[in-house]
Design an enzyme around this catalytic site. Structure first.
Site, PDB file in Angstrom:
ATOM      1  N   HIS A 136       0.766  -1.896  -8.507  1.00 36.91           N
ATOM      2  CA  HIS A 136      -0.144  -3.020  -8.305  1.00 36.91           C
ATOM      3  C   HIS A 136      -0.437  -3.654  -9.661  1.00 36.91           C
ATOM      4  O   HIS A 136      -0.559  -2.942 -10.650  1.00 36.91           O
ATOM      5  CB  HIS A 136      -1.450  -2.531  -7.652  1.00 36.91           C
ATOM      6  CG  HIS A 136      -2.243  -3.636  -7.047  1.00 36.91           C
ATOM      7  ND1 HIS A 136      -3.097  -4.421  -7.778  1.00 36.91           N
ATOM      8  CD2 HIS A 136      -2.284  -4.104  -5.776  1.00 36.91           C
ATOM      9  CE1 HIS A 136      -3.638  -5.322  -6.985  1.00 36.91           C
ATOM     10  NE2 HIS A 136      -3.152  -5.160  -5.757  1.00 36.91           N
ATOM     11  N   ASP A 140      -0.457  -1.535   1.158  1.00 34.08           N
ATOM     12  CA  ASP A 140       0.627  -1.715   2.124  1.00 34.08           C
ATOM     13  C   ASP A 140       1.375  -0.425   2.469  1.00 34.08           C
ATOM     14  O   ASP A 140       2.187  -0.416   3.387  1.00 34.08           O
ATOM     15  CB  ASP A 140       1.637  -2.743   1.578  1.00 34.08           C
ATOM     16  CG  ASP A 140       1.052  -4.143   1.579  1.00 34.08           C
ATOM     17  OD1 ASP A 140       0.357  -4.478   2.542  1.00 34.08           O
ATOM     18  OD2 ASP A 140       1.291  -4.891   0.618  1.00 34.08           O
TER      19      ASP A 140
END
Ligand code: ACO
Length: 434
Positions: free
Chosen positions: A311, A368
């Site tokens: 991320h 996700d």
């Protein structure tokens, strides 16, 4: 350039000229250097590819501490919102700045019900997409089409007009999402009903058919609420920035959200939830070992990346992924399901987190990694996963769009570049070329 921690000024020297830069404080977290006068005062632009170091606005909506794994919406921790709220309450919080009272929540729910139907003429649009059209393509096109059926907001629109448009979009996106799924499987559309809550209505439109008297299980409704809450906002990510970028031109809300949907679709952003399950299926189908998968992800000559890992902001475990992982186990338990994809996912996470490559780069599962596996357990096909992300993210996009419109520092967004092309060249007539 030097910066004193105690003073609120930094200095920057270019070609012997020194200018002072204001150090901007935030209510929590990092500070920023005010570079808005850098070009005017030094003749140089700031160069920051992918805006890794650039804050593009001041915002009071969401706070993320990527090192500590903290996520707050309007000050409230994501863990508490996911535990105690419905999605609609969190949407209200993001858009209106505070959690609704019982009366406000009831009024909001009533408005959402009033606006849940699509203009009947829009039905025919769905019929013209080819079989296999990705529901994200349908979603973005349908959302921008709403601007032809419903009034657009003007710069001087009053609060009531804004509230109506915002509620209309929140409610209709859910109907469009369900209709796009029904179209993709060739089943008749199921209309929304005033007797259901937001998530119940959505599940009903998705899974009911003329031959099945589906009624959403309250447990599934609660899971759906949690999942949408986990996606509700995440400050200046790529899709929200797309919404703000398009919004900065004065384009209408439907156009801005349609742009956000397109940005979200990419596998490096919201499209990762579909890509994760496809990756897990490939691992199973091709019988790849976890060592092979991890080696492939580390190989700089291979474009493959571990989907659902890493991320831009989180350099620790994504707090949303923590909630999603726990929820995934609870859902499988409750439904007495065993999913080989979940087993592969857990083993892959364990294997990757032991690896120096992932540890040194602080690569952890992101939101996700597990959410697609929960959607799967609820019966959603993988092509719908990113649509569900969009449904969850919509309140965040709207909140940012509203904040942008009210921001006195707001101007049309227009980044600069460092030109690397040819110098001025004389025109050559076609006969003389070659
Ligand atoms: N697998 C393997 N290596 C990775 C991964 C990954 N998933 N993610 C990052 N890295 C490596 C990079 O190759 C880079 O290595 P290097 O320093 O040797 O060059 C290093 O980690 C830093 O990564 P960047 O690409 O610079 O990080 P960036 O912030 O630009 O990208 C992103 C973040 C796009 C999320 C990236 O981690 C990625 O591609 N992840 C997989 C896709 C994904 O899951 N996306 C969903 C993100 S969450 C969301 O949008 C909702």
């Amino acid at each position: 350039m030097s910066e004193s921690k105690k003073s609120s000024k930094a200095s920057l020297s270019v070609d012997g000229k020194t200018i002072e830069l204001e150090v901007l404080e935030s209510t929590m977290g990092e500070r920023a250097l005010n570079l808005s006068r850098v070009k005017a005062e030094t003749g140089c632009f700031a160069f920051d590819p992918a805006m890794v170091n650039t804050a593009v606005c001041r915002s009071a909506i969401t706070y993320v501490d990527g090192d500590k794994g903290i996520l707050l919406h309007r000050g409230y921790p994501i863990e508490e919102l996911a535990e105690h709220c419905t999605f609609i309450e969190v949407a209200y919080l993001l858009i209106h700045g505070e959690l609704p009272t019982a009366d406000q929540r009831q009024r909001f729910s009533r408005l959402l019900n009033i606006h849940s139907m699509l203009h009947e003429d829009m039905r025919s649009f769905f019929g013209n997409y080819p079989e296999g059209a990705h529901p994200m393509a349908v979603l973005s096109a349908m959302v921008v089409s709403l601007s032809s059926f419903y009034p657009e907001l003007r710069l001087d629109s009053d609060k009531e007009e804004i509230d109506t448009t915002v509620t209309r979009l929140l409610s209709k996106l859910r109907t469009i999402a369900a209709f796009s799924y029904k179209k993709s499987i060739g089943e008749p559309f199921v209309y929304p009903s005033h007797k259901y809550s937001y998530c119940e209505n959505f599940l009903n439109m998705m899974f009911r058919s003329p031959v099945s008297l589906y009624e959403a299980d309250p447990y599934d409704v609660a899971v759906m609420n949690k999942l949408l809450i986990l996606h509700a906002d995440h400050e200046q990510n790529a899709s929200t920035t797309a919404v703000r970028m398009v919004g900065s031109t004065g384009a209408n809300l439907y156009a801005c959200v349609s742009a956000g949907i397109c940005a979200l679709w990419g596998p490096l952003h919201g499209g990762a939830n579909q890509a994760v399950v496809e990756m897990l299926e490939k691992i199973q189908k091709e019988g790849l070992t976890l060592d092979q998968v991890v080696a492939k992800a580390k190989d700089k000559n291979d474009p493959f990346r571990l989907m659902g890992f890493g991320h831009r902001i989180y350099k620790s475990y994504d707090p949303r992924a923590k909630i999603a992982k726990k929820l995934c186990m609870a859902v499988l338990n409750k439904k007495r399901l065993s999913d080989p994809m979940v087993e592969i996912a857990m083993a892959l996470e364990e294997r990757a987190l032991k690896d120096d490559y992932f540890r040194e780069r602080n690569l952890y599962p992101n939101v996700d990694f597990y959410t697609g596996l929960i959607y799967r357990a609820l019966g959603f096909p993988k092509e719908m996963f990113t649509v569900l992300f969009a449904l969850g993210r919509l309140p965040g996009w709207i909140a940012h769009w509203q904040e942008m419109r009210q921001d006195p520092e707001q101007k049309i967004m227009r980044p600069r570049q460092i030109y690397m092309g040819p110098a001025k060249t004389d025109y050559v007539h076609i006969e003389a070329r070659g």
